[in-house]
Design an enzyme around this catalytic site. Structure first.
Site, PDB file in Angstrom:
ATOM      1  N   HIS A  99       0.842  -1.205   0.000  1.00 56.41           N
ATOM      2  CA  HIS A  99       0.000   0.000   0.000  1.00 56.41           C
ATOM      3  C   HIS A  99       0.874   1.251   0.000  1.00 56.41           C
ATOM      4  O   HIS A  99       0.601   2.212  -0.721  1.00 56.41           O
ATOM      5  CB  HIS A  99      -0.896   0.037   1.239  1.00 56.41           C
ATOM      6  CG  HIS A  99      -1.890  -1.083   1.335  1.00 56.41           C
ATOM      7  ND1 HIS A  99      -1.811  -2.059   2.301  1.00 56.41           N
ATOM      8  CD2 HIS A  99      -3.002  -1.377   0.606  1.00 56.41           C
ATOM      9  CE1 HIS A  99      -2.832  -2.898   2.176  1.00 56.41           C
ATOM     10  NE2 HIS A  99      -3.566  -2.511   1.149  1.00 56.41           N
ATOM     11  N   LYS A 124      -0.757  -6.779  -8.154  1.00 54.22           N
ATOM     12  CA  LYS A 124      -1.049  -7.971  -7.348  1.00 54.22           C
ATOM     13  C   LYS A 124      -2.480  -8.447  -7.604  1.00 54.22           C
ATOM     14  O   LYS A 124      -2.755  -9.632  -7.650  1.00 54.22           O
ATOM     15  CB  LYS A 124      -0.855  -7.615  -5.874  1.00 54.22           C
ATOM     16  CG  LYS A 124      -1.662  -8.400  -4.888  1.00 54.22           C
ATOM     17  CD  LYS A 124      -0.793  -9.364  -4.158  1.00 54.22           C
ATOM     18  CE  LYS A 124      -1.547 -10.321  -3.289  1.00 54.22           C
ATOM     19  NZ  LYS A 124      -2.827  -9.920  -2.768  1.00 54.22           N
ATOM     20  N   SER A 166      -2.792  -7.971   3.177  1.00 54.16           N
ATOM     21  CA  SER A 166      -3.383  -7.871   4.517  1.00 54.16           C
ATOM     22  C   SER A 166      -3.763  -9.260   5.018  1.00 54.16           C
ATOM     23  O   SER A 166      -3.718  -9.541   6.219  1.00 54.16           O
ATOM     24  CB  SER A 166      -4.613  -6.974   4.486  1.00 54.16           C
ATOM     25  OG  SER A 166      -4.300  -5.736   3.881  1.00 54.16           O
TER      26      SER A 166
HETATM   27  P1  AMP Z   1      -6.473  -3.859  -0.578  1.00 54.78           P
HETATM   28  O1  AMP Z   1      -6.336  -3.032   0.654  1.00 54.78           O
HETATM   29  O2  AMP Z   1      -5.997  -5.264  -0.418  1.00 54.78           O
HETATM   30  O3  AMP Z   1      -7.816  -3.719  -1.257  1.00 54.78           O
HETATM   31  O4  AMP Z   1      -5.428  -3.240  -1.619  1.00 54.78           O
HETATM   32  C1  AMP Z   1      -5.452  -1.873  -1.953  1.00 54.78           C
HETATM   33  C2  AMP Z   1      -4.560  -1.648  -3.145  1.00 54.78           C
HETATM   34  O5  AMP Z   1      -3.229  -2.041  -2.825  1.00 54.78           O
HETATM   35  C3  AMP Z   1      -4.986  -2.466  -4.366  1.00 54.78           C
HETATM   36  O6  AMP Z   1      -4.827  -1.684  -5.531  1.00 54.78           O
HETATM   37  C4  AMP Z   1      -4.017  -3.616  -4.327  1.00 54.78           C
HETATM   38  O7  AMP Z   1      -3.780  -4.189  -5.595  1.00 54.78           O
HETATM   39  C5  AMP Z   1      -2.766  -2.930  -3.811  1.00 54.78           C
HETATM   40  N1  AMP Z   1      -1.846  -3.911  -3.233  1.00 54.78           N
HETATM   41  C6  AMP Z   1      -2.137  -4.869  -2.309  1.00 54.78           C
HETATM   42  N2  AMP Z   1      -1.044  -5.618  -2.052  1.00 54.78           N
HETATM   43  C7  AMP Z   1      -0.038  -5.130  -2.832  1.00 54.78           C
HETATM   44  C8  AMP Z   1       1.321  -5.489  -3.029  1.00 54.78           C
HETATM   45  N3  AMP Z   1       1.900  -6.501  -2.369  1.00 54.78           N
HETATM   46  N4  AMP Z   1       2.050  -4.759  -3.907  1.00 54.78           N
HETATM   47  C9  AMP Z   1       1.486  -3.732  -4.598  1.00 54.78           C
HETATM   48  N5  AMP Z   1       0.208  -3.347  -4.438  1.00 54.78           N
HETATM   49  C10 AMP Z   1      -0.552  -4.037  -3.579  1.00 54.78           C
END
Ligand code: AMP
Length: 284
Positions: A34, A146, A183
């Site tokens: 993030h 991802k 997460s």
């Molecule tokens: P989330 O909180 O899991 O919905 O993720 C929020 C954003 O962070 C989304 O655009 C995900 O693709 C991105 N994201 C989550 N994990 C990673 C990671 N390891 N590397 C890069 N971006 C990520």
């Protein structure tokens, strides 16, 4: 750093910004992945909005909405290092009031892969992102590779509905052993965490065969499956070799850019990961 808990408060702060706004939608429980999106947004814009909202409509009835990790205090501490940051933490009632009845459906791209195993997931994602776009009105929005299908769905939605927003895809941030940060990694016990890099090893094994000249789609799927099945704690949900553009499953001989992807259960966690092949860059 300014924290806005309501749509009205966010709109007031948004109106004060002069210049370009970069937007990073998240579900919180932040990690380095993030933060990489936030860094990119900060480098390319005058101000950054990060939303933290665990979106109920993108979880199926048997999924982990209630268990999904939440720690707003920790998230805010991680974001406090960034200047010119607005954090938007709307309530579910504000995002989905009682009479809410409008949804965004990106038809074909939502169908395979994650969409097939998580019916309604991308309808929930597209709907919440469209609403957040209308609230935040960013010039650019940042998404991780991802979640490759999510990125493709959002790009399509922005094209189809003419949102005046540039979508920026950010390479996956990994732990030193290759595990993609997520997460949901917090669900893993130490033993399961030690097993979890098997996803990345499986992707890299398929990539190595591709780079050695293998072009048969099923051979690459078999390579990934074999690596995963050697790990007793890993339960394969699916492995896929798909066209990077359309996300349609490849059959026979590969040509053009290819998305290798998978979902694997390890203990309580359902982990996903992917790699793109046949482009100039490795999104590794
Ligand atoms: P989330 O909180 O899991 O919905 O993720 C929020 C954003 O962070 C989304 O655009 C995900 O693709 C991105 N994201 C989550 N994990 C990673 C990671 N390891 N590397 C890069 N971006 C990520």
């Amino acid at each position: 750093m300014i924290v806005c808990q309501t749509i009205e408060a966010l709109r007031l702060e948004r109106a004060k910004i002069v210049g370009a706004v970069g937007f990073v939608p998240t579900m919180g429980y932040l990690h380095e992945g993030h933060l990489e999106l936030v860094r990119r947004a900060a480098a390319e814009n005058d101000a950054v909005v990060v939303s933290i909202f665990v979106n109920p409509t993108q979880f199926g009835p048997n999924e982990d909405f209630s268990a999904y990790p939440r720690d707003l205090e920790r998230d805010l501490a991680m974001l406090s290092a960034f200047p010119e940051l607005i954090v938007f933490t709307p309530s579910a009632e504000a995002m989905y009031p009682q009479d809410f009845q409008t949804y965004v459906q990106v038809e074909r791209l939502s169908q395979g892969l994650e969409g097939e195993r998580r019916p309604g997931h991308f309808r929930g994602v597209a709907t919440v992102v469209a609403k957040l776009f209308n609230i935040v009105q960013p010039q650019r929005a940042y998404f991780g590779q991802k979640d490759a299908q999510q990125l493709a769905v959002i790009r399509q939605m922005v094209r189809d509905l003419a949102f005046p927003i540039a979508i920026v895809g950010v390479p996956t941030v990994r732990a030193a052993d290759g595990l993609a940060l997520s997460s949901r990694n917090s669900y893993l016990t130490p033993e399961e965490r030690a097993a979890a890099p098997v996803l990345y090893r499986a992707l890299c094994a398929a990539r190595a065969r591709y780079e050695a000249g293998e072009r048969d789609a099923e051979a690459l799927r078999a390579t990934m499956r074999a690596v995963l099945e050697a790990e007793p704690l890993a339960q394969v949900d699916y492995v896929s070799v798909a066209e990077a553009e359309t996300l349609r499953e490849c059959e026979g001989t590969l040509s053009g850019a290819v998305l290798l992807s998978m979902a694997v259960r390890i203990g309580r966690a359902r982990l996903i990961d992917n790699l793109t092949l046949g482009t100039d860059r490795h999104f590794c």
